[in-house]
Scaffold this motif. Structure first.
Motif, short mmCIF file in Angstrom:
data_model
loop_
_atom_site.label_atom_id
_atom_site.label_comp_id
_atom_site.label_asym_id
_atom_site.label_seq_id
_atom_site.Cartn_x
_atom_site.Cartn_y
_atom_site.Cartn_z
N VAL A 120 31.77 36.76 40.11
CA VAL A 120 30.82 37.87 39.93
C VAL A 120 30.74 38.72 41.19
CG1 VAL A 120 28.36 38.40 39.70
CG2 VAL A 120 29.44 36.84 38.09
N LEU A 121 30.64 38.07 42.35
CA LEU A 121 30.51 38.83 43.59
C LEU A 121 31.77 39.63 43.90
CD1 LEU A 121 28.59 36.30 45.84
CD2 LEU A 121 27.74 38.46 44.93
N PHE A 122 32.92 39.00 43.79
CA PHE A 122 34.16 39.69 44.15
C PHE A 122 34.53 40.76 43.13
CE2 PHE A 122 38.79 40.18 44.05
CZ PHE A 122 38.98 40.67 45.33
N TYR A 123 34.66 40.35 41.88
CA TYR A 123 35.11 41.31 40.87
C TYR A 123 34.03 42.32 40.50
CZ TYR A 123 39.35 38.64 40.48
OH TYR A 123 40.54 38.02 40.77
N GLY A 124 32.77 41.92 40.58
CA GLY A 124 31.68 42.86 40.33
C GLY A 124 31.63 43.93 41.40
N TRP A 125 31.72 43.51 42.68
CA TRP A 125 31.73 44.48 43.76
C TRP A 125 32.95 45.38 43.66
CZ3 TRP A 125 35.52 45.09 47.46
CH2 TRP A 125 35.26 46.07 48.40
N ARG A 126 34.09 44.77 43.37
CA ARG A 126 35.34 45.54 43.29
C ARG A 126 35.29 46.61 42.20
NH1 ARG A 126 40.99 42.56 42.24
NH2 ARG A 126 42.16 44.40 41.66
N ALA A 127 34.78 46.24 41.05
CA ALA A 127 34.68 47.21 39.95
C ALA A 127 33.68 48.31 40.27
CB ALA A 127 34.27 46.48 38.67
N LEU A 128 32.55 47.94 40.85
CA LEU A 128 31.55 48.96 41.20
C LEU A 128 32.03 49.84 42.36
CD1 LEU A 128 28.32 46.86 40.78
CD2 LEU A 128 29.03 48.82 39.41
N GLU A 129 32.77 49.28 43.28
CA GLU A 129 33.29 50.08 44.39
C GLU A 129 34.30 51.11 43.88
OE1 GLU A 129 34.06 51.78 47.97
OE2 GLU A 129 32.41 50.48 47.44
N LYS A 130 35.12 50.72 42.92
CA LYS A 130 36.06 51.69 42.34
C LYS A 130 35.32 52.82 41.66
CE LYS A 130 40.00 48.68 41.49
NZ LYS A 130 40.83 48.04 40.47
N ARG A 131 34.19 52.51 41.10
CA ARG A 131 33.41 53.51 40.37
C ARG A 131 32.57 54.39 41.30
NH1 ARG A 131 29.54 52.32 35.23
NH2 ARG A 131 29.31 54.48 34.63
N THR A 132 31.88 53.79 42.27
CA THR A 132 30.95 54.54 43.11
C THR A 132 31.53 54.96 44.44
OG1 THR A 132 30.03 52.56 44.14
CG2 THR A 132 28.97 53.34 42.11
N ARG A 133 32.52 54.24 44.97
CA ARG A 133 33.12 54.49 46.28
C ARG A 133 32.06 54.49 47.38
NH1 ARG A 133 36.82 59.57 45.43
NH2 ARG A 133 37.20 59.19 47.62
N ALA A 134 31.10 53.61 47.26
CA ALA A 134 29.98 53.56 48.21
C ALA A 134 30.41 53.08 49.59
CB ALA A 134 28.88 52.65 47.68
N THR A 135 31.27 52.09 49.66
CA THR A 135 31.71 51.58 50.95
C THR A 135 32.53 52.63 51.68
OG1 THR A 135 31.73 49.36 50.00
CG2 THR A 135 32.87 49.66 52.10
N ALA A 136 33.38 53.32 50.96
CA ALA A 136 34.16 54.40 51.57
C ALA A 136 33.25 55.52 52.06
CB ALA A 136 35.18 54.94 50.57
N ALA A 137 32.24 55.86 51.27
CA ALA A 137 31.30 56.90 51.67
C ALA A 137 30.51 56.46 52.90
CB ALA A 137 30.35 57.23 50.52
N PHE A 138 30.11 55.20 52.95
CA PHE A 138 29.38 54.71 54.12
C PHE A 138 30.25 54.74 55.36
CE2 PHE A 138 27.92 51.37 56.98
CZ PHE A 138 26.63 51.85 57.22
N ALA A 139 31.53 54.40 55.22
CA ALA A 139 32.44 54.45 56.37
C ALA A 139 32.57 55.88 56.89
CB ALA A 139 33.80 53.89 55.99
N LEU A 140 32.65 56.84 55.98
CA LEU A 140 32.73 58.24 56.40
C LEU A 140 31.42 58.69 57.05
CD1 LEU A 140 34.75 59.82 53.48
CD2 LEU A 140 35.50 59.46 55.84
#
Length: 141
Positions: free
Chosen positions: A72-92
């Protein structure tokens, strides 16, 4: 006529004012991307494990809960990250914040009389604006 320091300070303030409205959408994306898998894992660990423990031994229940939580943690985060790109936005955003701090430091050095900072001031102001534009662009997608 404006001095390079005043021009850089104005660009700093204008860019920061343009970034401010994007912070709440960034926090919302981060909450969704990280909060949803964590809440699901908490649910699996508490309610799911209690329900399964009635039918299976405790050691099996613990192992099963661990495997499901990792999934749940790995695949849930991975699926949501592909959708929201939150980690990439935070890095920027972190990069833009670093550029802002560097620009503020250069402005302070230039005001203190450092003549070498005059050349770097315009370049740093452009770098900060470019980093802020990249951050704002990822949230528009």
């Amino acid at each position: 006529m404006t001095t390079p320091v005043e021009k850089a300070q104005k660009q700093h303030d204008d860019t920061q004012a343009r970034l401010r409205p994007y912070l709440m959408p960034l926090l919302q994306r981060l909450f969704i991307t990280y909060g949803a898998p964590l809440l699901a894992a908490l649910f699996v660990s508490t309610v799911g494990a209690m329900l399964v423990s009635r039918a299976l031994p405790d050691s099996t229940t613990s192992l099963l809960a661990l495997v499901v939580n990792v999934f749940v943690l790995f695949y849930g985060w991975r699926a949501l990250e592909k959708r929201t790109r939150a980690t990439a936005a935070f890095a920027l955003y972190a990069q833009a914040a670093r550029e802002r701090r560097t620009l503020a430091k250069l402005i302070a050095q230039t005001k203190a009389g450092d003549t070498l900072s005059h050349d770097a001031l315009a370049r740093q102001a452009q770098a900060y604006t470019a980093a802020a534009e990249a951050f704002m662009a990822i949230l528009h997608d």
